[in-house]
Design a protein around this motif. Structure first.
Motif, mmCIF file in Angstrom:
data_model
loop_
_atom_site.group_PDB
_atom_site.id
_atom_site.type_symbol
_atom_site.label_atom_id
_atom_site.label_comp_id
_atom_site.label_asym_id
_atom_site.label_seq_id
_atom_site.Cartn_x
_atom_site.Cartn_y
_atom_site.Cartn_z
ATOM 1 N N MET A 185 0.825 -1.214 0.000
ATOM 2 C CA MET A 185 0.000 0.000 0.000
ATOM 3 C C MET A 185 0.853 1.254 0.000
ATOM 4 O O MET A 185 0.553 2.234 -0.652
ATOM 5 N N ILE A 186 1.990 1.200 0.706
ATOM 6 C CA ILE A 186 2.915 2.339 0.691
ATOM 7 C C ILE A 186 3.419 2.569 -0.727
ATOM 8 O O ILE A 186 3.549 3.709 -1.175
ATOM 9 N N TRP B 23 1.830 1.948 -3.518
ATOM 10 C CA TRP B 23 0.772 2.626 -4.288
ATOM 11 C C TRP B 23 0.775 4.121 -3.985
ATOM 12 O O TRP B 23 0.734 4.947 -4.889
ATOM 13 N N PHE B 24 0.829 4.437 -2.709
ATOM 14 C CA PHE B 24 0.789 5.848 -2.302
ATOM 15 C C PHE B 24 1.977 6.607 -2.869
ATOM 16 O O PHE B 24 1.824 7.702 -3.420
#
Lengths: 167, 148, 101
Positions: free
Chosen positions: C1-2, C4-5
């Motif tokens: 998820m990091i 993606w961010f």
């Protein structure tokens, strides 16, 4: 006493930026901070007649001033966003230069005042000559806000409480 | 535990088509998030919006001094928001090392907070002493008429 | 998820730098150009931290970002001081020409 304060500030910086806590690195830090303090301790804290208690009071008041300033920065950004993105805000824009006279005396207080003006919505400091400040403002509403002198009062309360009582 | 999960995912990757697996990994990673990281994402996206405002202002405003308003403010604010968001997101465990990284990121923020007004002021002074006057009302009307 | 961010933030930063590049290209005065370069430099410091988050090496890239922010500030101040001085010299030359004629 002032050299000791400079030394502690430098050592704090060293610890944060090196990130190592063994004896070797800390020893290097102490040696280099001592050296830098010995060479250039008279660059920080221009006016040395004030005592430690007064300085601590100033630092605390300044720390309390920072959240208010942050809120002003947020307002400034919403204002710029409105001017840039919407057509109506673009039409309302009327930039001009305003000259104001400060009651502040010391250089540091003037520096804080000028930077605070730059950070508040729609106003930027152009020139500071003596106690006359030229400010570039975006619209009439902001000019009235600036001339009411709220920021100046706040800065004067922190750094020069004597000036306010005279005026 | 983690290895088991990964193996399962790999097996699923082989078995099924790509998109449902992608959705599943995304939702599972969403479940792993804590509230601090979600707060960090929000801060980062807000910073992006403010930076978009600054860029559009730089493109759109009629003269140098008004562009200075867009650049000097949107720049410092968006940097502050994005860096603090990234600092919150990248804090995995709350050990001393990750706290040190967070404090360093906050140091960059403080530095930019101090230097952005100063460089704005220096640039403006240079432009003013080079006889670039700010727009008066006639020029402003002309510039606005062009936009219409 | 990091990841993606970080990809989202880095890609949007690149995308939003395009108007600033346009301002550098056509900017009517030299000051517009310095201003846009200054903004891009500040955003590059942010981009360095984003790259650090992508590679899981934030503690290393933060130091680069600090150095970059420092250099960026120095560059803008030095260039504007230089332009200021050349402008002052030009003014003095014009005045002395007027005095001779």
């Amino acid at each position: 006493m002032y050299p000791f304060v400079v030394f502690v500030l430098l050592l704090l910086n060293w610890i944060i930026f090196s990130g190592k806590f063994d004896a070797f690195h800390l020893g290097l830090g102490v040696i280099s901070c001592l050296f830098v303090t010995w060479i250039s301790q008279d660059f920080l804290f221009y006016d040395r007649s004030k005592g430690l208690k007064e300085r601590m009071h100033e630092a605390w008041a300044f720390l309390c001033y920072i959240p208010w300033l942050t809120w002003e920065v947020v307002l400034a950004n919403i204002h710029v966003l409105k001017l840039a993105m919407t057509n109506k805000g673009y039409m309302e824009m009327a930039p001009r230069v305003v000259t104001i006279k400060t009651i502040l005396k010391t250089d540091f207080a003037k520096f804080v005042f000028a930077n605070s003006i730059t950070l508040t919505p729609g106003t930027i400091t152009m020139l500071v000559r003596g106690d006359i400040i030229h400010v570039h403002v975006m619209s009439q509403f902001l000019e009235d806000d600036l001339l009411s002198g709220a920021i100046e009062k706040k800065v004067a309360e922190i750094f020069e409480p004597g000036v306010l009582q005279k005026a | 535990m983690l290895k088991k999960k990964r193996k399962e995912q790999e097996r699923k990757m082989k078995d099924s088509s790509f998109i449902p697996v992608l959705a599943e990994t995304m939702t599972s990673s969403l479940n792993d998030l804590n509230i601090i990281q979600i707060f960090g994402f929000l801060l980062g996206v807000l910073g992006l919006i403010f930076f978009l405002g600054a860029a559009v202002g730089m493109l759109r405003f009629p003269d140098f001094y008004t562009r200075m308003h867009a650049a000097g403010k949107g720049d410092s604010m968006s940097t502050m928001l994005m860096l603090s968001g990234l600092g919150l997101v990248t804090m995995e465990d709350y050990s001393l090392g990750s706290w040190l990284v967070f404090v360093k990121i906050m140091g960059i923020v403080l530095f930019i907070y101090l230097t952005s007004p100063t460089s704005t002021h220096v640039l403006m002074k240079a432009a003013f002493e080079d006889n670039h006057m700010p727009l008066d009302e006639k020029d402003l009307k002309k510039a606005k008429g062009k936009k219409k | 998820m990091i990841d993606w961010f970080a990809m989202l933030v880095g890609g949007s930063l690149f995308l939003f730098m395009v108007p600033l590049l346009y301002r550098i290209w056509v900017g009517p005065t030299a000051y517009d150009r310095i201003l846009a370069v200054n903004v891009i430099g500040t955003k590059t410091a942010v981009l360095l931290v984003v790259i650090g988050a992508l590679f899981d090496r934030v503690h290393m890239f933060v130091d680069f970002a600090i150095a970059y922010a420092l250099l960026n500030f120095l560059a803008s101040v030095v260039v504007s001081r230089y332009l200021n001085r050349t402008a002052a010299e030009r003014n003095v030359e014009e005045k002395t020409k007027g005095a001779r004629a």
